[in-house]
Design a protein around this motif. Sequence first.
Motif, short mmCIF file in Angstrom:
data_model
loop_
_atom_site.label_atom_id
_atom_site.label_comp_id
_atom_site.label_asym_id
_atom_site.label_seq_id
_atom_site.Cartn_x
_atom_site.Cartn_y
_atom_site.Cartn_z
N GLU A 161 -41.25 64.16 -3.71
CA GLU A 161 -39.99 63.65 -3.56
C GLU A 161 -40.53 62.13 -2.73
N LEU B 187 -39.40 58.55 -4.70
CA LEU B 187 -38.49 57.46 -4.17
C LEU B 187 -39.29 56.20 -4.11
N ASP C 195 -33.27 64.51 -1.09
CA ASP C 195 -32.49 63.34 -1.47
C ASP C 195 -31.87 63.58 -2.62
#
Length: 169
Positions: free
Chosen positions: A95, A99, A139
């Motif tokens: 993740e 990002l 997220d």
Amino acid sequence: MNWDAFGAIGEVIGAAAVVISLIYVSIQVRSGTKALQTTTRDSVFKSVQEWNLAVMADPRLGWIFQTGSRDFENLGDEDRARYLHVMFSFFKVFENIYLHHLEGVVPPDLWEPNRAMLTVYAASPGGRRYWEERKAAYDPRFNAVMEELKPGPLAPGHEVSQIQTEVDE
């Protein structure tokens, strides 16, 4: 020479100084961007490496990760709990990489190989089971990319079914 001529010369010199300053700033920004990308690349490698070393340093945990990825249901309760924690860390590493990729700091040539490794484990039976139960912890942008992941061609030996971890008996 009159004052108007001095004023005009001053304006030309001022304009040249502004142009030189802008060129200098653009060089510094470009240099800072390159340094940030290099630092981020190193950070990506280090985070994946640290996660892998942590899992493989404990032969039992390595076995749990590989077995849980292939067949989560056949793990005992304690091993399932450890598998869930390992997968939490695994997905958090990726993740973070994703990002940074969205922000343009991790270039596609770094994201794509990591995406391929993520796909292997995300598409495994244990990975799918984990993801469906725990995706709210991530997220929403990473959730979206996880929904789009499709297994693609992998280097030989990277398929979950081919990775074997020996456990001291």
